[in-house]
Motif scaffolding. Structure first.
Motif, PDB file in Angstrom:
ATOM      1  N   GLN A 129      49.694  37.545  46.423  1.00 27.39           N
ATOM      2  CA  GLN A 129      49.086  38.014  45.178  1.00 27.39           C
ATOM      3  C   GLN A 129      48.178  39.213  45.439  1.00 27.39           C
ATOM      4  OE1 GLN A 129      47.198  34.494  43.687  1.00 27.39           O
ATOM      5  NE2 GLN A 129      49.102  33.588  42.918  1.00 27.39           N
ATOM      6  N   ASP A 130      47.452  39.159  46.538  1.00 30.98           N
ATOM      7  CA  ASP A 130      46.615  40.314  46.907  1.00 30.98           C
ATOM      8  C   ASP A 130      47.490  41.531  47.190  1.00 30.98           C
ATOM      9  OD1 ASP A 130      44.396  38.710  46.688  1.00 30.98           O
ATOM     10  OD2 ASP A 130      44.248  38.294  48.835  1.00 30.98           O
ATOM     11  N   LEU A 131      48.632  41.309  47.835  1.00 29.63           N
ATOM     12  CA  LEU A 131      49.543  42.415  48.140  1.00 29.63           C
ATOM     13  C   LEU A 131      50.120  43.024  46.866  1.00 29.63           C
ATOM     14  CD1 LEU A 131      51.075  44.103  50.264  1.00 29.63           C
ATOM     15  CD2 LEU A 131      52.856  42.327  50.248  1.00 29.63           C
ATOM     16  N   SER A 132      50.362  42.184  45.856  1.00 31.55           N
ATOM     17  CA  SER A 132      50.917  42.704  44.603  1.00 31.55           C
ATOM     18  C   SER A 132      49.948  43.670  43.921  1.00 31.55           C
ATOM     19  CB  SER A 132      51.256  41.552  43.657  1.00 31.55           C
ATOM     20  OG  SER A 132      50.080  40.904  43.194  1.00 31.55           O
ATOM     21  N   VAL A 133      48.667  43.512  44.173  1.00 30.42           N
ATOM     22  CA  VAL A 133      47.645  44.397  43.600  1.00 30.42           C
ATOM     23  C   VAL A 133      47.540  45.686  44.404  1.00 30.42           C
ATOM     24  CG1 VAL A 133      45.200  44.631  43.044  1.00 30.42           C
ATOM     25  CG2 VAL A 133      46.365  42.445  42.681  1.00 30.42           C
ATOM     26  N   SER A 134      47.677  45.591  45.719  1.00 29.16           N
ATOM     27  CA  SER A 134      47.555  46.766  46.605  1.00 29.16           C
ATOM     28  C   SER A 134      48.744  46.819  47.549  1.00 29.16           C
ATOM     29  CB  SER A 134      46.254  46.698  47.417  1.00 29.16           C
ATOM     30  OG  SER A 134      45.133  46.536  46.585  1.00 29.16           O
ATOM     31  N   PRO A 135      49.950  47.087  47.033  1.00 23.12           N
ATOM     32  CA  PRO A 135      51.158  47.046  47.865  1.00 23.12           C
ATOM     33  C   PRO A 135      51.185  48.094  48.972  1.00 23.12           C
ATOM     34  CG  PRO A 135      51.649  47.985  45.709  1.00 23.12           C
ATOM     35  CD  PRO A 135      50.252  47.462  45.626  1.00 23.12           C
ATOM     36  N   GLU A 136      50.401  49.151  48.878  1.00 26.00           N
ATOM     37  CA  GLU A 136      50.413  50.175  49.925  1.00 26.00           C
ATOM     38  C   GLU A 136      49.327  49.940  50.971  1.00 26.00           C
ATOM     39  OE1 GLU A 136      51.732  54.277  48.091  1.00 26.00           O
ATOM     40  OE2 GLU A 136      50.227  53.348  46.789  1.00 26.00           O
ATOM     41  N   ASN A 137      48.503  48.930  50.741  1.00 24.33           N
ATOM     42  CA  ASN A 137      47.399  48.652  51.666  1.00 24.33           C
ATOM     43  C   ASN A 137      47.934  47.949  52.913  1.00 24.33           C
ATOM     44  OD1 ASN A 137      45.187  47.043  52.890  1.00 24.33           O
ATOM     45  ND2 ASN A 137      43.981  48.007  51.250  1.00 24.33           N
ATOM     46  N   GLU A 138      47.742  48.592  54.066  1.00 17.73           N
ATOM     47  CA  GLU A 138      48.263  48.028  55.313  1.00 17.73           C
ATOM     48  C   GLU A 138      47.550  46.722  55.681  1.00 17.73           C
ATOM     49  OE1 GLU A 138      49.379  49.508  59.797  1.00 17.73           O
ATOM     50  OE2 GLU A 138      49.291  50.885  58.118  1.00 17.73           O
ATOM     51  N   GLY A 139      46.268  46.641  55.322  1.00 18.26           N
ATOM     52  CA  GLY A 139      45.531  45.402  55.600  1.00 18.26           C
ATOM     53  C   GLY A 139      46.113  44.235  54.827  1.00 18.26           C
ATOM     54  N   ALA A 140      46.476  44.469  53.556  1.00 15.70           N
ATOM     55  CA  ALA A 140      47.072  43.418  52.740  1.00 15.70           C
ATOM     56  C   ALA A 140      48.429  43.011  53.304  1.00 15.70           C
ATOM     57  CB  ALA A 140      47.217  43.886  51.294  1.00 15.70           C
ATOM     58  N   ARG A 141      49.189  44.004  53.796  1.00 13.40           N
ATOM     59  CA  ARG A 141      50.497  43.696  54.398  1.00 13.40           C
ATOM     60  C   ARG A 141      50.326  42.888  55.694  1.00 13.40           C
ATOM     61  NH1 ARG A 141      55.054  46.392  52.850  1.00 13.40           N
ATOM     62  NH2 ARG A 141      54.791  47.564  50.917  1.00 13.40           N
ATOM     63  N   ALA A 142      49.339  43.264  56.493  1.00 12.84           N
ATOM     64  CA  ALA A 142      49.084  42.536  57.739  1.00 12.84           C
ATOM     65  C   ALA A 142      48.666  41.096  57.440  1.00 12.84           C
ATOM     66  CB  ALA A 142      48.011  43.238  58.550  1.00 12.84           C
TER      67      ALA A 142
END
Length: 514
Positions: A129-142
């Motif tokens: 869900q956090d990734l869906s808000v910031s899909p380009e954020n590498e921290g969220a992807r990690a």
């Protein structure tokens, strides 16, 4: 006419018999704290009166008593209470072992806590869900990848831990059967010793106690039936004879394992891939040394039955059922369904580098899925958070991935991105499936705890009744000691009286005027 020394003989017999009773009382007192000891008593018998009925009997007013003798030394035991206790002991052994197996599983699953699989999956869904808000954020992807690894490792840990406990249960089955065989051998050896003593007119009470203690111990493993067989010869009517021991199955049929000629050993069916501790092993049958087989579900109760039910049993590798195999199977179904559903949605999305059609998890087949699942994505840019090509800021697929846990499965099929996906879970959602079998563990644990308490309470109550009959009461023994001591003293005093009478006859008669 009666003997001049008749009174001395009566008194002597009284002294010897009371003395024997004092010695037996002392033996009871000495063994007041000896486990499995049954108190003993001297059975007093009147000796044959004088004169015996015969043609040349003396003409006296009537038969006169000739005293007392110690007829036998008998232990005090109630066979019906033994029977009751062993039945309750078998039930207690079954539920205690079952509760232990379930408790170990509850400890491994560790739900509901902050450290179980449910929490790891919740954190994984939250990271998506956090990734869906910031899909380009590498921290969220990690974070998504690390949370995915945590879920996979949780599945791996549960699978390996449950498998290890299952292997331990298999070893306990082997150890339990070795213990049963040892008990059967000892009972058979005691039967042989008793056969050598009883025909001589003795009661080997200490051997009886040791044998009953072994039967009590055996009753914890299997339900037993005890039949007594006379030893013949000059054995006393109250002699207990040898024990014929049988295992009682669930239908009430008796399978003899100890007889007058020896005993039979129990082992696991050798056709089970060699060893029940094999992770893929199972118990097909328990085999007696004469070739007789007992199917696992034919055991009535006891530790062996509980261990086999926990470890797993069946006729073929595909028909194995049991507490731990069932739980491992459900865990595999959940891991495989979770991975397949997640991969299906992940393949429908696009990564930052426009990669698509990639699996997030690798899982293999359904069998062993919980132990094999792992994250297959190493490049964070390939996590498919977008639903469209060339839209790195689109986080809709990440949101769809976070909703996998709520997708309804019907008859083993779930629709993802318009396409049906087949999974081993037949209905509900991944979350409700997990909650279902975790709840079942709790219900089974509560039932086992309740039944164990009930069985232990009944066994304790019966044992208390049995101890009230067989155990040594120091107050009672001290009372007996005083009673026998007084009787001994009275018999000794009678000898003194008879001696004085004889002194008058021998030394005083025929001396008139002297």
């Amino acid at each position: 006419m009666r003997s001049t020394f008749h009174g001395l003989e009566v008194a002597k017999r009284g002294m010897f018999t009371q003395q024997s009773a004092i010695y037996v009382t002392g033996h009871n007192i000495a063994n007041a704290n000896t486990p499995d000891f049954s108190r003993q008593r001297v059975n007093f018998n009147q000796t044959e009166p004088y004169p015996a009925a015969s043609m040349n009997r003396p003409n006296i007013p009537g038969q006169m008593g000739t005293g007392v003798e110690a007829g036998s030394i008998q232990r005090i035991r109630d066979s019906f209470l033994d029977y009751q206790y062993r039945n309750e002991s078998t039930k207690s052994g079954y539920w205690s072992t079952r509760l232990d197996a379930i408790s170990r599983m509850e400890d491994v699953m560790n739900e509901p806590t902050e450290f179980g699989l449910a929490k790891a999956m919740t954190q994984f869904w939250e990271s998506l869900q956090d990734l869906s808000v910031s899909p380009e954020n590498e921290g969220a992807r990690a974070a998504v990848r690390q949370r995915g690894i945590a879920v996979a490792e949780s599945f791996n840990y549960l699978h390996s831990s449950l498998t290890q406990i299952r292997e331990d249960l298999g070893q306990q089955i082997k150890t339990g059967l070795l213990e049963v065989n040892s008990i059967l051998r000892q009972i058979s050896e005691l039967n042989d010793q008793i056969k050598a003593i009883e025909p001589n007119g003795y009661l080997p009470n200490d051997l009886y106690d040791r044998r009953d203690a072994l039967v009590d111990e055996l009753s914890k493993y299997v339900q037993v039936k005890v039949d007594k067989q006379p030893t013949g010869g000059n054995a006393l009517p109250i002699a207990e004879g040898i024990y014929k021991i049988s295992i009682v199955d669930s239908t009430g049929a008796a399978i003899e394992v100890v007889s007058s000629t020896g005993y039979k050993t129990l082992s696991i069916d050798p056709s089970i891939s060699g060893d029940p501790t094999n992770p893929n092993g199972y118990v097909r049958n328990v085999v007696l040394s004469d070739g007789t087989t007992i199917a696992p579900n034919d055991f009535a109760n006891g530790k062996i039955k509980a261990l086999i039910e926990a470890y797993g049993y069946g006729s073929t590798p595909t028909s194995v059922v049991g507490y731990y195999p069932d739980m491992l199977n459900k865990l595999d179904q959940m891991a495989y369904s979770f991975a397949e559903m997640f991969n299906a949605q992940h393949r429908a999305g696009y990564g930052l580098d426009n990669s698509t059609g990639l699996d997030f998890f690798s899982v293999g087949s359904v069998s062993g899925a919980a132990g094999a699942i792992q994250v297959s994505i190493n490049d964070l840019s390939k996590i498919a958070a977008s639903t469209a090509l060339n839209e790195p800021g689109n986080g809709e697929n990440a949101l769809n991935l976070s909703k996998i846990k709520d997708l309804l499965i019907t008859s083993g099929t779930v629709t993802i991105s318009g396409s049906p996906v087949s999974v081993p879970i037949q209905g509900g959602t991944i979350q409700t499936f997990y909650e279902g079998f975790i709840g079942q563990i709790g219900v089974d644990g509560q039932q086992a705890q309740r039944m164990k308490v009930n069985a232990d309470t009944l066994a304790k109550s019966v044992n208390e009744n049995r101890q009230s009959v067989s155990s040594v009461s120091l107050d009672e023994e001290m009372t007996n000691l005083v009673k026998f001591q007084h009787a001994y003293s009275a018999a000794a005093r009678m000898i003194t009286v008879v001696d004085e009478m004889l002194d008058k006859i021998i030394n005083g008669m025929g001396r008139v005027g002297i």
